[in-house]
Design an enzyme around this catalytic site. Structure first.
Site, PDB file in Angstrom:
ATOM      1  CE  LYS A  92      -4.719   0.668   0.722  1.00 15.29           C
ATOM      2  NZ  LYS A  92      -5.741  -0.077   0.191  1.00 15.29           N
ATOM      3  N   GLY A 194     -23.074   3.712  -1.110  1.00  8.45           N
ATOM      4  CA  GLY A 194     -22.252   4.356  -1.976  1.00  8.45           C
ATOM      5  C   GLY A 194     -22.267   3.292  -3.142  1.00  8.45           C
ATOM      6  CB  VAL A 196     -19.532  -1.656  -2.193  1.00  8.83           C
ATOM      7  CG1 VAL A 196     -19.729  -3.000  -1.943  1.00  8.83           C
ATOM      8  CG2 VAL A 196     -18.077  -1.314  -2.954  1.00  8.83           C
TER       9      VAL A 196
END
Ligand code: NAD
Length: 367
Positions: A92, A194, A196
């Site tokens: 990440k 939202g 998802v």
């Protein structure tokens, strides 16, 4: 790596101690005066494959916060890829600064050059405060980026696939708790409609579930209620509703000391990352309250499955959805292990992920 060594907030003094405890392979500090870029790339584990994980831009109050965030997020990606059976490692990146003030083409392209310098050990993608356009800038400097628009040959928005995985995890949980995976007439609260959440509500309504929704965005809430027939509920009401399933699809840490005693739901299954405020303690608290928790990093892995396929050049939405269906069986395996070993489902999931990394690591020992 081991569950025992795992720590939530690394407080040890030196950076090497922190990365040693959390098991990171490499942490890269990227600094560029000309563009103002300050970024950290965390590569947690590459035993299974190159480390794939998004880039988050955030105006961190301190550098310490940024380091903690990148270390935790990159480790989480290792588990997510491993439990999903992907040949990917965990990584990440965080860029420090206010996206509205300092993000521009030059900064993103400079970041892309840093990603490129790692030669494919780290592959980036979108995360908080990153847009598809930013990934296009990164792509100008490196091929080690995913989540490119479909028009440019990428896999586009991963949300429908993520939602499908959450739906599969929910069905597996229903089978475990109610003896049938049918969600018909089951009452489900979806917190956050939202990208998802919205697709998830569509699956649930189609199957005949009674769905309650909430969101801070009034316009979005109304739109989803109108298009699906889901019932709108108040934001704080979600924790007290008499429902079968609670699905957090907005924020992390909503499963905590305050909310667990209030929940009437027998299942928690949602898309949000890091739902358990304290991974260990709240995992076991749910066990005490007889609430079955479908680990977030497993059931929200559809997005990673999507971008992983894009990176390996095998992407079609059909094949990603098919692979995401496997989340159902993995959930069942986790529930069985948790019962057999009297451990939390979160711990069972981490255990299975670590076992895969260990065993595949041995396969790779010989040339
Ligand atoms: P999104 O930003 O499109 O949706 C989040 C929704 O939650 C928004 O509509 C927002 O208004 C709402 N919200 C924010 N605070 C809220 C609150 N306090 N109460 C109720 N609603 C609130 O994000 P998304 O892409 O739908 O992702 C949802 C969650 O799933 C996030 O935690 C994300 O990190 C995680 N996730 C997403 C994907 C993906 O493919 N998009 C993949 C893995 C994990």
């Amino acid at each position: 790596m081991s569950v025992v060594k795992e720590i939530e907030n690394p407080v040890s003094e030196s950076l090497f101690e922190k990365v040693g405890i959390m098991g990171h392979e490499q942490v890269v500090f990227c600094n560029d005066e000309a563009t103002g870029l300050k970024a950290i790339i965390g590569i947690h584990n590459t035993v299974l494959g190159p480390a794939l994980g998004g880039t988050r831009m955030w105006n961190y109050a301190t550098e310490q916060e940024a380091i903690t965030d990148v270390l935790r997020l990159s480790r989480g990606m290792t588990y997510k890829a491993a439990i999903s059976g992907l040949n990917l490692g965990g990584g990440k990146a965080v860029i420090i600064g206010d996206a509205n003030k300092i993000k521009n083409e030059a900064l993103m392209r400079r970041f892309g050059r840093f990603v490129d310098s790692l030669g494919g050990r780290y592959i980036t993608a979108e995360d908080v405060n990153m847009k598809t356009k930013d990934m296009e800038y990164v792509h100008m400097e490196t091929d080690h980026v995913t989540g490119i628009p479909e028009s440019m040959g990428g896999s586009g928005d991963p949300s429908p696939v993520t939602a499908y995985g959450v739906y599969m995890g929910m069905k597996a949980s229903a089978k475990q708790v109610f003896g049938s995976d049918s969600l018909k007439d089951k009452k489900v609260t979806v917190q956050g409609v939202g990208q998802v959440g919205m697709y998830l509500v569509e699956h649930l309504v189609k199957e005949g579930a009674k769905v309650y929704i909430t969101d801070i965005n009034e316009a979005k809430l109304k739109q989803v209620a109108k298009s699906t027939g889901a019932e709108v509920v108040g934001m704080d009401e979600v924790y007290d509703l008499d429902v079968d399933i609670y699905s957090p699809c907005a924020l992390g840490a909503t499963v905590n000391d305050d909310t667990i005693p209030r929940l009437k739901a027998k299942i928690i299954a949602g898309a949000a990352n890091n739902q358990l405020k304290d991974e260990k303690r709240h995992g076991y608290m749910l066990l005490d309250y007889s609430i079955t928790y479908a680990p977030d990093f497993l059931i929200n892995a559809g997005g990673l499955i999507n971008v992983g396929a894009e990176y390996y050049g095998t992407y079609t939405q059909e094949s990603s959805l098919k692979q995401t269906e496997g989340i159902y069986d993995t959930c069942t395996r986790i529930f069985d292990l948790a019962i057999a070993e009297k451990i939390s489902t979160q711990e069972a999931a981490i255990k299975i992920a670590e076992q895969r990394i260990e065993s595949i690591g041995k396969v790779k020992l010989s040339y």
